[in-house]
Design a protein around this motif. Structure first.
Motif, PDB file in Angstrom:
ATOM      1  N   MET A  47       0.862  -1.186   0.000  1.00  0.00           N
ATOM      2  CA  MET A  47       0.000   0.000   0.000  1.00  0.00           C
ATOM      3  C   MET A  47       0.899   1.236   0.000  1.00  0.00           C
ATOM      4  N   ALA A  48       0.889   1.936  -1.111  1.00  0.00           N
ATOM      5  CA  ALA A  48       1.788   3.085  -1.249  1.00  0.00           C
ATOM      6  C   ALA A  48       1.021   4.321  -1.712  1.00  0.00           C
ATOM      7  N   GLY A  49      -0.222   4.390  -1.254  1.00  0.00           N
ATOM      8  CA  GLY A  49      -1.062   5.510  -1.694  1.00  0.00           C
ATOM      9  C   GLY A  49      -1.137   6.650  -0.687  1.00  0.00           C
ATOM     10  N   GLY A  50      -0.512   6.445   0.487  1.00  0.00           N
ATOM     11  CA  GLY A  50      -0.623   7.453   1.551  1.00  0.00           C
ATOM     12  C   GLY A  50       0.101   8.750   1.208  1.00  0.00           C
ATOM     13  N   GLN A  51      -0.207   9.783   1.968  1.00  0.00           N
ATOM     14  CA  GLN A  51       0.375  11.099   1.688  1.00  0.00           C
ATOM     15  C   GLN A  51       1.704  11.318   2.412  1.00  0.00           C
ATOM     16  N   GLY A  52       1.959  10.519   3.434  1.00  0.00           N
ATOM     17  CA  GLY A  52       3.219  10.645   4.173  1.00  0.00           C
ATOM     18  C   GLY A  52       3.404  12.031   4.756  1.00  0.00           C
ATOM     19  N   THR A  53       2.323  12.627   5.248  1.00  0.00           N
ATOM     20  CA  THR A  53       2.381  14.001   5.763  1.00  0.00           C
ATOM     21  C   THR A  53       3.386  14.161   6.896  1.00  0.00           C
ATOM     22  N   ARG A  54       3.375  13.183   7.809  1.00  0.00           N
ATOM     23  CA  ARG A  54       4.249  13.332   8.982  1.00  0.00           C
ATOM     24  C   ARG A  54       5.723  13.290   8.607  1.00  0.00           C
ATOM     25  N   LEU A  55       6.073  12.471   7.626  1.00  0.00           N
ATOM     26  CA  LEU A  55       7.469  12.361   7.213  1.00  0.00           C
ATOM     27  C   LEU A  55       7.908  13.641   6.503  1.00  0.00           C
ATOM     28  N   ILE A 108       1.169  -3.062  -6.456  1.00  0.00           N
ATOM     29  CA  ILE A 108       1.417  -1.821  -5.715  1.00  0.00           C
ATOM     30  C   ILE A 108       0.235  -0.859  -5.850  1.00  0.00           C
ATOM     31  N   MET A 109      -0.286  -0.483  -4.693  1.00  0.00           N
ATOM     32  CA  MET A 109      -1.409   0.474  -4.707  1.00  0.00           C
ATOM     33  C   MET A 109      -0.860   1.901  -4.599  1.00  0.00           C
ATOM     34  N   THR A 110      -1.238   2.727  -5.537  1.00  0.00           N
ATOM     35  CA  THR A 110      -0.855   4.139  -5.503  1.00  0.00           C
ATOM     36  C   THR A 110      -2.132   4.957  -5.312  1.00  0.00           C
ATOM     37  N   ALA A 151      -8.848  13.455  -1.676  1.00  0.00           N
ATOM     38  CA  ALA A 151      -7.732  12.809  -0.969  1.00  0.00           C
ATOM     39  C   ALA A 151      -7.978  11.305  -0.941  1.00  0.00           C
ATOM     40  N   ALA A 152      -6.897  10.546  -0.935  1.00  0.00           N
ATOM     41  CA  ALA A 152      -6.983   9.075  -0.907  1.00  0.00           C
ATOM     42  C   ALA A 152      -7.878   8.638   0.253  1.00  0.00           C
ATOM     43  N   ASP A 153      -8.625   7.541   0.023  1.00  0.00           N
ATOM     44  CA  ASP A 153      -9.656   7.162   1.005  1.00  0.00           C
ATOM     45  C   ASP A 153      -9.163   6.228   2.121  1.00  0.00           C
ATOM     46  N   GLY A 154      -7.858   6.262   2.397  1.00  0.00           N
ATOM     47  CA  GLY A 154      -7.340   5.481   3.523  1.00  0.00           C
ATOM     48  C   GLY A 154      -6.891   4.082   3.104  1.00  0.00           C
ATOM     49  N   HIS A 155      -6.102   3.426   4.006  1.00  0.00           N
ATOM     50  CA  HIS A 155      -5.642   2.090   3.605  1.00  0.00           C
ATOM     51  C   HIS A 155      -6.779   1.086   3.527  1.00  0.00           C
ATOM     52  N   GLY A 156      -7.911   1.421   4.142  1.00  0.00           N
ATOM     53  CA  GLY A 156      -9.089   0.552   4.013  1.00  0.00           C
ATOM     54  C   GLY A 156      -9.631   0.539   2.590  1.00  0.00           C
ATOM     55  N   GLY A 202       0.805  -5.208   2.942  1.00  0.00           N
ATOM     56  CA  GLY A 202       1.604  -4.454   3.917  1.00  0.00           C
ATOM     57  C   GLY A 202       1.793  -3.019   3.485  1.00  0.00           C
ATOM     58  N   GLY A 203       2.319  -2.220   4.400  1.00  0.00           N
ATOM     59  CA  GLY A 203       2.580  -0.816   4.089  1.00  0.00           C
ATOM     60  C   GLY A 203       3.912  -0.659   3.386  1.00  0.00           C
ATOM     61  N   VAL A 204       4.123   0.509   2.824  1.00  0.00           N
ATOM     62  CA  VAL A 204       5.370   0.778   2.107  1.00  0.00           C
ATOM     63  C   VAL A 204       6.444   1.265   3.082  1.00  0.00           C
ATOM     64  N   ASP A 205       6.021   1.614   4.305  1.00  0.00           N
ATOM     65  CA  ASP A 205       6.935   2.354   5.177  1.00  0.00           C
ATOM     66  C   ASP A 205       7.530   1.550   6.323  1.00  0.00           C
ATOM     67  N   TYR A 235      -8.627  15.760  10.705  1.00  0.00           N
ATOM     68  CA  TYR A 235      -8.643  17.208  10.492  1.00  0.00           C
ATOM     69  C   TYR A 235      -7.245  17.608  10.023  1.00  0.00           C
ATOM     70  N   LYS A 236      -7.165  18.122   8.788  1.00  0.00           N
ATOM     71  CA  LYS A 236      -5.846  18.323   8.166  1.00  0.00           C
ATOM     72  C   LYS A 236      -5.695  19.716   7.587  1.00  0.00           C
ATOM     73  N   LYS A 237      -4.435  20.052   7.276  1.00  0.00           N
ATOM     74  CA  LYS A 237      -4.160  21.302   6.556  1.00  0.00           C
ATOM     75  C   LYS A 237      -4.356  21.030   5.073  1.00  0.00           C
ATOM     76  N   PHE A 295     -11.462  12.058   4.834  1.00  0.00           N
ATOM     77  CA  PHE A 295     -12.132  10.849   5.310  1.00  0.00           C
ATOM     78  C   PHE A 295     -11.365   9.606   4.870  1.00  0.00           C
ATOM     79  N   GLU A 296     -11.154   8.736   5.844  1.00  0.00           N
ATOM     80  CA  GLU A 296     -10.334   7.562   5.557  1.00  0.00           C
ATOM     81  C   GLU A 296     -10.977   6.294   6.108  1.00  0.00           C
ATOM     82  N   ALA A 297     -10.905   5.223   5.303  1.00  0.00           N
ATOM     83  CA  ALA A 297     -11.317   3.910   5.812  1.00  0.00           C
ATOM     84  C   ALA A 297     -10.060   3.216   6.317  1.00  0.00           C
TER      85      ALA A 297
HETATM   86  P1  UTP Z   1      -0.277   5.805   7.384  1.00  0.00           P
HETATM   87  O1  UTP Z   1      -1.600   5.675   7.992  1.00  0.00           O
HETATM   88  O2  UTP Z   1       0.895   5.785   8.279  1.00  0.00           O
HETATM   89  O3  UTP Z   1      -0.278   7.142   6.512  1.00  0.00           O
HETATM   90  O4  UTP Z   1      -0.143   4.700   6.280  1.00  0.00           O
HETATM   91  P2  UTP Z   1       0.812   7.842   5.608  1.00  0.00           P
HETATM   92  O5  UTP Z   1       0.105   8.402   4.451  1.00  0.00           O
HETATM   93  O6  UTP Z   1       1.952   6.950   5.231  1.00  0.00           O
HETATM   94  O7  UTP Z   1       1.389   8.981   6.523  1.00  0.00           O
HETATM   95  P3  UTP Z   1       0.672  10.273   7.208  1.00  0.00           P
HETATM   96  O8  UTP Z   1      -0.360   9.735   8.145  1.00  0.00           O
HETATM   97  O9  UTP Z   1       0.114  11.123   6.110  1.00  0.00           O
HETATM   98  O10 UTP Z   1       1.828  10.903   7.902  1.00  0.00           O
HETATM   99  C1  UTP Z   1       0.228   3.375   6.510  1.00  0.00           C
HETATM  100  C2  UTP Z   1       0.392   2.708   5.152  1.00  0.00           C
HETATM  101  O11 UTP Z   1      -0.826   2.768   4.429  1.00  0.00           O
HETATM  102  C3  UTP Z   1      -0.646   3.405   3.182  1.00  0.00           C
HETATM  103  C4  UTP Z   1       0.596   4.269   3.347  1.00  0.00           C
HETATM  104  O12 UTP Z   1       1.196   4.517   2.094  1.00  0.00           O
HETATM  105  C5  UTP Z   1       1.442   3.403   4.259  1.00  0.00           C
HETATM  106  O13 UTP Z   1       2.101   2.405   3.536  1.00  0.00           O
HETATM  107  N1  UTP Z   1      -1.844   4.220   2.850  1.00  0.00           N
HETATM  108  C6  UTP Z   1      -2.373   5.056   3.769  1.00  0.00           C
HETATM  109  C7  UTP Z   1      -2.361   4.108   1.597  1.00  0.00           C
HETATM  110  O14 UTP Z   1      -1.851   3.344   0.745  1.00  0.00           O
HETATM  111  N2  UTP Z   1      -3.447   4.871   1.294  1.00  0.00           N
HETATM  112  C8  UTP Z   1      -4.018   5.724   2.171  1.00  0.00           C
HETATM  113  O15 UTP Z   1      -5.017   6.387   1.815  1.00  0.00           O
HETATM  114  C9  UTP Z   1      -3.468   5.820   3.454  1.00  0.00           C
END
Ligand code: UTP
Length: 416
Positions: A101-109, A151-153, A207-212, A238-241, A340-342, A363-365
């Motif tokens: 799962m590599a679709g997340g925004q990685g905001t914290r990083l 790979i999910m983007t 915005a991406a709808d969450g890892h769900g 699994g996650g990408v991180d 709640y995000k910027k 909103f995220e699943a």
């Molecule tokens: P996190 O919930 O830690 O989110 O994702 P994130 O996007 O990496 O980081 P923040 O919260 O914005 O800082 C855990 C895993 O789920 C994937 C991420 O890529 C990571 O591998 N993920 C998360 C998705 O693929 N899509 C999503 O919409 C959210």
């Protein structure tokens, strides 16, 4: 097109979202079409109910939470070999694929670009994607197979992810033969008044709808169909991180097959009772994950007769599913959680607003909300130092950051 615009205007009016067409006349023909298409795809009833959900506190007070059974990988004794042999056989038969799962925004990083392209600072300067591919290839070799990789983007990072893989020659994989990419779903972001935001590009801010979103997108993109055609029965999601993720684990697979469950998850024991992680549990009898914010102090501290925490098995996004279970999970919508995000957006006058504090709802699943679909699952406790080195935050946070992940990685692989 005018008729369509009129129709959409009246729908927008009904839902108080007329502003979405404010700048319509200023767009060129292609952009006009794109904006209309975007609007047509919005489920306004869903957006309405999601907005109302932001006004209510997310509480599951009536839920009955109980502990769930798990086994420790290193306390399996004779069973270890038994499960391992079952898993090995299935892997050799080509029944396992990996999904990242590599679709997340990685905001914290705070890395600019897809998180998978991030270099955690090893001397090799390998990206997270490359570290994952190394592991998959190495494991595949042990069993004489190439483990297919899905790979999910997200729409936001798909182009950059594909370009990165192309530049790196897919790390030896072959596109559309044993490596596949698919895009997850997304949802509009809204402001505190429930108005859908317009993004910098003049289109709806999504915005991406969450890892769900993984289940639905695997099905909609027909990846599950393709997996079945390829003879794949199990997928490790699994996650990408997590740079120590072990996607090919015959013991985990053997347990799932032997116990005839459709989901098998890995856990690591909580570092301490107060650690802020989600832990496995049963919710109203069904497998689930409970967030640290939902658990009382008393529950967090509770132990069994052997001194183990009753709610101590952290969910680390290392889960194995039967493909047909994913198909079932993809057919039912999951609940959405609000964050709640910027969010940078264009206001009603078209002016770009860059907020310095959160201003919008996303909103995220959550992947684990689908666990309730099954009556039982296997949980395998593994060692944190062998399997869990997450890259969540910037180094300044001091935890789950590139520095800590790099140290864990080096230690595991004996790199000086
Ligand atoms: P996190 O919930 O830690 O989110 O994702 P994130 O996007 O990496 O980081 P923040 O919260 O914005 O800082 C855990 C895993 O789920 C994937 C991420 O890529 C990571 O591998 N993920 C998360 C998705 O693929 N899509 C999503 O919409 C959210």
């Amino acid at each position: 097109m005018d008729k369509k615009v009129d129709e959409l205007r009246s729908i927008l009016k009904k839902y108080g979202q007329e502003h979405l067409l404010n700048h319509y006349e200023t767009l060129n023909e292609t952009s006009k079409k794109e904006l209309l298409n975007q609007i047509e795809l919005i489920n306004f009833e869903l957006i309405n109910s999601l907005y109302h959900s932001t006004k209510k506190e997310e509480k599951h007070r009536e839920d009955k939470i109980t502990p769930i059974d798990y086994v420790d990988k290193y306390k399996l004794y004779d069973d270890y070999k038994h499960y391992e042999n079952i898993g090995k056989k299935a892997i050799k038969e080509g029944k396992l694929a990996a999904v990242t799962m590599a679709g997340g925004q990685g905001t914290r990083l705070g890395h600019k670009g897809p998180k998978g392209t991030y270099d955690i600072g090893l001397d090799s300067h390998k990206s997270l994607f490359e570290l994952l591919s190394d592991n998959l290839k190495e494991e595949g070799k042990k069993y004489g197979v190439t483990i297919p990789w899905f790979i999910m983007t997200s729409r936001e990072n798909n182009k950059e992810t594909l370009a990165f893989f192309e530049k790196n020659k897919y790390f030896g994989y072959q596109k559309d033969k044993n490596i596949f990419f698919f895009i997850q779903g997304e949802l509009p972001m809204i402001d505190t008044e429930g108005k859908i935001l317009i993004g910098e590009d003049g289109f709806i801010k999504q915005a991406a709808d969450g890892h769900g979103g993984i289940y639905e997108s695997l099905v909609k993109s027909e990846m599950t169909k393709r997996m079945k055609q390829m003879g794949i029965e199990w997928i490790f999601i699994g996650g990408v991180d997590n740079c120590l993720v072990k996607m090919v684990d015959p013991v985990l697979m053997g347990i799932a097959i032997d116990k005839e469950v459709t989901v098998a998850c890995k856990s690591v024991v909580k570092a301490n009772p107060q650690e802020k992680v989600g832990v496995f549990c049963r919710r109203n009898g069904k497998p689930n994950v409970i967030e640290y914010s939902e658990i009382t102090e008393e529950m967090a501290e509770a132990r069994d007769e052997e001194g183990e925490l009753l709610y101590g098995e952290s969910h680390i996004l290392c889960n194995l599913f039967r493909v047909d279970a994913v198909e079932r999970m993809g057919a039912n919508p999951l609940p959405y959680h609000v964050a709640y995000k910027k969010a940078t957006y264009r206001n009603k006058e078209g002016k770009l607003i860059v907020p310095d504090s959160p201003n919008a709802y996303k909103f995220e699943a959550f992947l684990f909300d689908a666990f309730g679909e099954v009556d039982d699952m296997a949980i395998l406790r593994v060692k944190r130092e062998e399997e869990f080195a997450p890259v969540k935050n910037a180094d300044s946070a001091g935890v789950d950051c590139p520095r800590t992940a790099r140290e864990l990685y080096k230690k595991f692989y004996h790199i000086d």
